[in-house]
Design a protein around this motif. Structure first.
Motif, short mmCIF file in Angstrom:
data_model
loop_
_atom_site.label_atom_id
_atom_site.label_comp_id
_atom_site.label_asym_id
_atom_site.label_seq_id
_atom_site.Cartn_x
_atom_site.Cartn_y
_atom_site.Cartn_z
N TRP A 1 -60.13 3.85 34.41
CA TRP A 1 -59.28 4.18 35.10
C TRP A 1 -58.08 4.37 34.33
O TRP A 1 -57.04 5.91 35.17
CB TRP A 1 -58.75 3.27 36.45
CG TRP A 1 -60.16 3.16 37.05
CD1 TRP A 1 -60.25 2.22 37.53
CD2 TRP A 1 -60.19 4.33 37.93
NE1 TRP A 1 -61.52 2.44 38.61
CE2 TRP A 1 -61.15 4.04 38.74
CE3 TRP A 1 -59.90 5.60 38.01
CZ2 TRP A 1 -61.95 4.95 39.96
CZ3 TRP A 1 -59.99 6.32 39.31
CH2 TRP A 1 -61.74 5.77 40.20
N GLU A 2 -57.72 3.97 32.82
CA GLU A 2 -56.53 4.58 32.11
C GLU A 2 -56.83 5.44 31.66
O GLU A 2 -56.04 6.65 31.29
CB GLU A 2 -56.23 3.16 30.74
CG GLU A 2 -55.24 2.21 31.79
CD GLU A 2 -56.13 0.79 32.46
OE1 GLU A 2 -57.54 1.19 32.36
OE2 GLU A 2 -55.87 0.30 33.37
N ILE A 3 -57.85 5.86 31.23
CA ILE A 3 -58.32 7.28 31.00
C ILE A 3 -58.39 7.74 31.32
O ILE A 3 -57.63 9.52 31.69
CB ILE A 3 -59.66 7.33 30.11
CG1 ILE A 3 -59.70 6.20 29.15
CG2 ILE A 3 -60.49 8.95 30.08
CD1 ILE A 3 -61.13 5.60 28.61
N HIS A 4 -58.97 7.79 32.82
CA HIS A 4 -58.29 8.74 34.00
C HIS A 4 -56.67 9.24 34.41
O HIS A 4 -56.40 10.58 34.44
CB HIS A 4 -59.17 8.85 35.28
CG HIS A 4 -60.36 7.77 34.96
ND1 HIS A 4 -61.62 9.04 34.23
CD2 HIS A 4 -61.40 7.48 35.70
CE1 HIS A 4 -63.15 8.29 34.57
NE2 HIS A 4 -62.54 7.58 35.47
N THR A 5 -56.72 8.11 34.25
CA THR A 5 -55.32 8.43 34.63
C THR A 5 -54.31 9.17 33.20
O THR A 5 -53.32 10.19 33.96
CB THR A 5 -54.40 7.31 34.91
OG1 THR A 5 -54.96 6.53 36.08
CG2 THR A 5 -52.83 7.26 35.43
N PHE B 1 -45.77 3.94 14.55
CA PHE B 1 -46.85 2.88 15.52
C PHE B 1 -47.92 1.88 14.96
O PHE B 1 -47.50 1.36 15.82
CB PHE B 1 -47.76 4.18 16.85
CG PHE B 1 -46.08 4.90 17.89
CD1 PHE B 1 -44.71 3.76 18.26
CD2 PHE B 1 -45.95 5.11 18.37
CE1 PHE B 1 -43.86 4.46 18.74
CE2 PHE B 1 -45.33 6.75 18.19
CZ PHE B 1 -44.09 6.13 19.53
N ILE B 2 -48.30 3.13 14.28
CA ILE B 2 -49.46 2.00 13.56
C ILE B 2 -48.60 0.88 12.88
O ILE B 2 -49.63 -0.30 12.56
CB ILE B 2 -50.24 2.79 12.73
CG1 ILE B 2 -51.15 3.95 13.47
CG2 ILE B 2 -51.40 1.83 11.81
CD1 ILE B 2 -52.18 4.79 12.59
N SER B 3 -47.74 0.94 11.86
CA SER B 3 -46.95 0.65 11.14
C SER B 3 -46.57 -1.50 11.96
O SER B 3 -46.61 -1.58 11.75
CB SER B 3 -45.64 1.12 10.60
OG SER B 3 -46.36 1.63 9.55
N PHE B 4 -45.80 -0.71 12.67
CA PHE B 4 -45.05 -1.60 14.04
C PHE B 4 -46.53 -2.28 14.63
O PHE B 4 -46.24 -4.05 14.91
CB PHE B 4 -44.66 -1.15 15.05
CG PHE B 4 -43.01 -0.47 14.75
CD1 PHE B 4 -42.73 -0.51 14.09
CD2 PHE B 4 -42.74 0.84 16.11
CE1 PHE B 4 -41.34 -0.11 13.75
CE2 PHE B 4 -41.88 1.22 15.70
CZ PHE B 4 -41.04 0.75 15.29
N LEU C 1 -50.24 2.10 20.72
CA LEU C 1 -50.56 2.87 20.12
C LEU C 1 -51.90 3.30 20.46
O LEU C 1 -51.73 4.81 20.50
CB LEU C 1 -51.23 1.88 19.12
CG LEU C 1 -51.62 2.34 18.22
CD1 LEU C 1 -50.48 3.62 17.10
CD2 LEU C 1 -52.11 1.92 17.06
N LEU C 2 -52.69 3.75 21.41
CA LEU C 2 -54.28 3.49 21.82
C LEU C 2 -53.27 4.97 22.66
O LEU C 2 -54.26 6.13 22.84
CB LEU C 2 -55.01 3.20 22.24
CG LEU C 2 -55.43 1.85 21.66
CD1 LEU C 2 -56.81 0.52 21.63
CD2 LEU C 2 -56.16 3.18 19.80
N THR C 3 -52.98 4.67 23.95
CA THR C 3 -52.20 5.16 24.71
C THR C 3 -51.97 6.50 23.89
O THR C 3 -51.53 7.52 24.65
CB THR C 3 -51.57 3.74 26.49
OG1 THR C 3 -52.43 3.45 26.30
CG2 THR C 3 -50.73 5.19 26.97
N THR C 4 -50.33 5.93 23.39
CA THR C 4 -49.99 6.97 23.32
C THR C 4 -50.34 8.17 22.43
O THR C 4 -50.51 9.17 22.33
CB THR C 4 -49.15 6.51 21.94
OG1 THR C 4 -47.94 5.68 22.53
CG2 THR C 4 -47.95 7.86 21.04
#
Length: 163
Positions: free
Chosen positions: A35-39, A78-81, A93-96
């Motif tokens: 559902w997150e992917i769809h959203t 973001f990867i560093s964080f 990170l994945l969502t961004t």
């Protein structure tokens, strides 16, 4: 032509979402994030549709530069964080990455559609107005989303066969 293009673009968006749902509804990891992917996919398409409708083609080129910069430069930050606190930052990170990647793809397809040498037959048959171009870009991104589903399925199958 425009009403059929609205219908066709909408049909491909729904088809892309249904394919992801059918392929991964019982997947051990992906079913939890479907559902997150769809959203994210739908939200990204809506943002592109709104931006494309409101700005000129020349300004779209500038927006593309901004998104490429954000995607390539800030993603590294973001990867560093996330390396500092991997559990808390991974979802962000994945969502961004997903949002920026799809927006960059939409803008690349938009630019490709504007190129006079790109698919002249497609442009003559379908893309006569800015709105039609926007719908054609959404249709093509939906096809890319379908291809992504097939690739994810193949990669998941390879991963499971190795482990």
């Amino acid at each position: 032509m425009s009403k059929r293009l609205y219908l066709l673009a909408g049909l491909f968006v729904v088809l892309a979402i249904l394919l992801w749902q059918l392929l991964f509804h019982a997947h051990p990891f992906l079913d939890e994030v479907l559902w997150e992917i769809h959203t994210i996919f739908l939200s990204t398409l809506l943002v592109y549709f709104a931006v494309s409708s409101l700005v000129t083609n020349d300004f779209m080129d500038f927006i593309k530069v901004v998104f490429k910069t954000v995607f390539k430069v800030w993603l590294v930050i973001f990867i560093s964080f996330s390396m500092a606190k991997p559990g808390e930052q991974a979802a962000f990170l994945l969502t961004t990455a997903f949002i920026l990647g799809y927006l960059e793809g939409l803008l690349d397809i938009d630019k490709w559609m504007m190129d006079k040498s790109s698919v002249p037959l497609f442009k003559q048959l379908v893309v006569q107005t800015k709105r039609q171009k926007t719908l054609a870009v959404i249709l093509l991104m939906s096809l890319v989303h379908i291809v992504c589903a097939v690739l994810v399925l193949l990669l998941c199958n390879v991963y499971h066969s190795l482990g």
